[in-house]
Design a protein around this motif. Structure first.
Motif, PDB file in Angstrom:
ATOM      1  N   LEU A 114       0.823  -1.212   0.000  1.00  0.00           N
ATOM      2  CA  LEU A 114       0.000   0.000   0.000  1.00  0.00           C
ATOM      3  C   LEU A 114       0.857   1.262   0.000  1.00  0.00           C
ATOM      4  O   LEU A 114       0.517   2.249  -0.653  1.00  0.00           O
ATOM      5  CB  LEU A 114      -0.933  -0.012   1.218  1.00  0.00           C
ATOM      6  CG  LEU A 114      -2.110  -0.983   1.114  1.00  0.00           C
ATOM      7  CD1 LEU A 114      -2.720  -1.237   2.484  1.00  0.00           C
ATOM      8  CD2 LEU A 114      -3.167  -0.427   0.162  1.00  0.00           C
ATOM      9  N   GLU A 117       1.969   1.765  -3.525  1.00  0.00           N
ATOM     10  CA  GLU A 117       0.853   2.183  -4.380  1.00  0.00           C
ATOM     11  C   GLU A 117       0.473   3.642  -4.147  1.00  0.00           C
ATOM     12  O   GLU A 117       0.099   4.357  -5.072  1.00  0.00           O
ATOM     13  CB  GLU A 117      -0.366   1.294  -4.122  1.00  0.00           C
ATOM     14  CG  GLU A 117      -0.223  -0.126  -4.627  1.00  0.00           C
ATOM     15  CD  GLU A 117      -1.446  -0.980  -4.348  1.00  0.00           C
ATOM     16  OE1 GLU A 117      -1.523  -2.101  -4.871  1.00  0.00           O
ATOM     17  OE2 GLU A 117      -2.328  -0.523  -3.593  1.00  0.00           O
ATOM     18  N   HIS A 118       0.553   4.081  -2.878  1.00  0.00           N
ATOM     19  CA  HIS A 118       0.136   5.439  -2.516  1.00  0.00           C
ATOM     20  C   HIS A 118       1.328   6.377  -2.313  1.00  0.00           C
ATOM     21  O   HIS A 118       1.199   7.397  -1.625  1.00  0.00           O
ATOM     22  CB  HIS A 118      -0.702   5.395  -1.238  1.00  0.00           C
ATOM     23  CG  HIS A 118      -2.066   4.811  -1.416  1.00  0.00           C
ATOM     24  ND1 HIS A 118      -3.140   5.542  -1.869  1.00  0.00           N
ATOM     25  CD2 HIS A 118      -2.524   3.550  -1.208  1.00  0.00           C
ATOM     26  CE1 HIS A 118      -4.209   4.767  -1.924  1.00  0.00           C
ATOM     27  NE2 HIS A 118      -3.863   3.559  -1.527  1.00  0.00           N
ATOM     28  N   TYR A 207      -4.260  -6.524   3.347  1.00  0.00           N
ATOM     29  CA  TYR A 207      -4.280  -5.521   2.276  1.00  0.00           C
ATOM     30  C   TYR A 207      -5.687  -4.975   2.082  1.00  0.00           C
ATOM     31  O   TYR A 207      -5.896  -3.760   2.017  1.00  0.00           O
ATOM     32  CB  TYR A 207      -3.757  -6.113   0.980  1.00  0.00           C
ATOM     33  CG  TYR A 207      -3.878  -5.173  -0.202  1.00  0.00           C
ATOM     34  CD1 TYR A 207      -2.860  -4.268  -0.494  1.00  0.00           C
ATOM     35  CD2 TYR A 207      -5.026  -5.155  -1.003  1.00  0.00           C
ATOM     36  CE1 TYR A 207      -2.972  -3.383  -1.562  1.00  0.00           C
ATOM     37  CE2 TYR A 207      -5.148  -4.281  -2.066  1.00  0.00           C
ATOM     38  CZ  TYR A 207      -4.124  -3.401  -2.343  1.00  0.00           C
ATOM     39  OH  TYR A 207      -4.256  -2.521  -3.390  1.00  0.00           O
ATOM     40  N   ASN A 208      -6.671  -5.856   1.992  1.00  0.00           N
ATOM     41  CA  ASN A 208      -8.059  -5.431   1.783  1.00  0.00           C
ATOM     42  C   ASN A 208      -8.567  -4.579   2.942  1.00  0.00           C
ATOM     43  O   ASN A 208      -9.275  -3.588   2.740  1.00  0.00           O
ATOM     44  CB  ASN A 208      -8.963  -6.649   1.591  1.00  0.00           C
ATOM     45  CG  ASN A 208      -8.718  -7.360   0.277  1.00  0.00           C
ATOM     46  OD1 ASN A 208      -8.193  -6.771  -0.672  1.00  0.00           O
ATOM     47  ND2 ASN A 208      -9.081  -8.637   0.196  1.00  0.00           N
ATOM     48  N   SER A 211      -6.574  -1.178   2.834  1.00  0.00           N
ATOM     49  CA  SER A 211      -6.908  -0.455   1.607  1.00  0.00           C
ATOM     50  C   SER A 211      -8.284   0.183   1.699  1.00  0.00           C
ATOM     51  O   SER A 211      -8.477   1.339   1.305  1.00  0.00           O
ATOM     52  CB  SER A 211      -6.851  -1.414   0.416  1.00  0.00           C
ATOM     53  OG  SER A 211      -7.163  -0.740  -0.779  1.00  0.00           O
ATOM     54  N   LYS A 212      -9.249  -0.555   2.212  1.00  0.00           N
ATOM     55  CA  LYS A 212     -10.604  -0.029   2.391  1.00  0.00           C
ATOM     56  C   LYS A 212     -10.583   1.174   3.328  1.00  0.00           C
ATOM     57  O   LYS A 212     -11.205   2.213   3.067  1.00  0.00           O
ATOM     58  CB  LYS A 212     -11.521  -1.118   2.952  1.00  0.00           C
ATOM     59  CG  LYS A 212     -12.980  -0.700   3.162  1.00  0.00           C
ATOM     60  CD  LYS A 212     -13.796  -1.895   3.624  1.00  0.00           C
ATOM     61  CE  LYS A 212     -15.270  -1.514   3.813  1.00  0.00           C
ATOM     62  NZ  LYS A 212     -15.474  -0.554   4.923  1.00  0.00           N
ATOM     63  N   ILE A 214      -8.015   3.164   4.093  1.00  0.00           N
ATOM     64  CA  ILE A 214      -7.298   4.280   3.478  1.00  0.00           C
ATOM     65  C   ILE A 214      -8.158   4.981   2.433  1.00  0.00           C
ATOM     66  O   ILE A 214      -8.271   6.215   2.420  1.00  0.00           O
ATOM     67  CB  ILE A 214      -5.977   3.790   2.842  1.00  0.00           C
ATOM     68  CG1 ILE A 214      -4.953   3.464   3.943  1.00  0.00           C
ATOM     69  CG2 ILE A 214      -5.399   4.849   1.894  1.00  0.00           C
ATOM     70  CD1 ILE A 214      -3.704   2.778   3.429  1.00  0.00           C
ATOM     71  N   ASN A 215      -8.770   4.214   1.558  1.00  0.00           N
ATOM     72  CA  ASN A 215      -9.570   4.807   0.482  1.00  0.00           C
ATOM     73  C   ASN A 215     -10.774   5.578   1.019  1.00  0.00           C
ATOM     74  O   ASN A 215     -11.099   6.662   0.517  1.00  0.00           O
ATOM     75  CB  ASN A 215     -10.023   3.723  -0.492  1.00  0.00           C
ATOM     76  CG  ASN A 215      -8.879   3.175  -1.334  1.00  0.00           C
ATOM     77  OD1 ASN A 215      -7.933   3.904  -1.652  1.00  0.00           O
ATOM     78  ND2 ASN A 215      -8.939   1.910  -1.687  1.00  0.00           N
TER      79      ASN A 215
END
Length: 222
Positions: A114, A117-118, A207-208, A211-212, A214-215
């Motif tokens: 992550l 990616e970010h 990760y899921n 990620s959820k 963070i988004n």
């Protein structure tokens, strides 16, 4: 003309002063509200009403802490220069740990993915409530996109952040800040990943989860 300029300067001065006075820092909000929360929370956990305990924490965060300004804490970075959180020019996702607590399987690799990616729109900061020597083995597991920091009562300059965050919010805890360092979210997280979970599955689950989180917070920060 002179009177007009004086009145204008006075007006601007009062406006600036008012704006500054209305800023509430996270540490101030915690100090003002933590005792009633702890009292109610202790009663809930004594009754083993864990759901009520979680609800009390969520209520404290939602009604008293979200929207406050993160303090201008300076953190020691493992093998790097100290960093002031408020000087990071993008949103910040802070996660607090302790080296003596086992980090669930898959969590570090997921955070590394992550962070990569970010890289352009978010800074992930991991804070261990430890001395530097305690991070010798764990710090190297995080990639260079993550700032691995440490703070401990042993260091005199850490007393404020330790008292404000560690001793009140506990850990592991995540704190999400927008680019202006306003608090968007604070969350306790408890991994449900079992020890025997295959590593790929564990990484995917972590990760899921992150990620959820963070988004969702990135959207709130806009």
């Amino acid at each position: 003309m002179r009177r007009f300029l004086y009145a204008l300067i006075l007006s601007l001065s009062l406006t600036i002063s008012y704006g500054q006075d209305t800023i509430t820092y996270l540490s101030e909000a915690i100090k003002e509200n933590i005792n009633p929360y702890k009292k109610a929370s202790n009663k809930a956990y004594e009754k083993r009403d864990f759901e009520e305990g979680r609800n009390l924490f969520d209520s404290l965060v939602k009604n008293k802490l979200v929207g406050t300004k993160f303090d201008d804490f300076s953190l020691k970075v493992y093998k790097d220069k100290n960093v002031k959180i408020n000087r990071i020019q993008k949103p910040v996702f802070i996660i607090t740990y302790a080296s003596w607590c086992v980090i669930p399987k898959g969590e570090i690799p997921a955070l590394n993915i992550l962070a990569k990616e970010h890289h352009d729109d978010l800074q992930i900061v991991v804070v261990f409530w430890d001395k530097k020597k305690d991070l010798k083995n764990i710090a190297k597991k995080f990639n260079d996109n993550i700032k691995v920091c440490y703070a401990n009562e042993y260091y005199s300059k850490d007393s404020h952040i330790v008292a404000s965050i560690k001793h009140t919010l506990g850990f592991p805890t995540s704190i999400f800040l927008d680019e202006n360092k306003n608090v968007i979210a604070i969350k306790h997280f408890d991994s449900k990943i079992k020890i025997k979970t295959p590593i790929k599955e564990a990484i995917t689950c972590s990760y899921n989860y992150f990620s959820k989180d963070i988004n969702e917070n990135m959207v709130k920060a806009l």
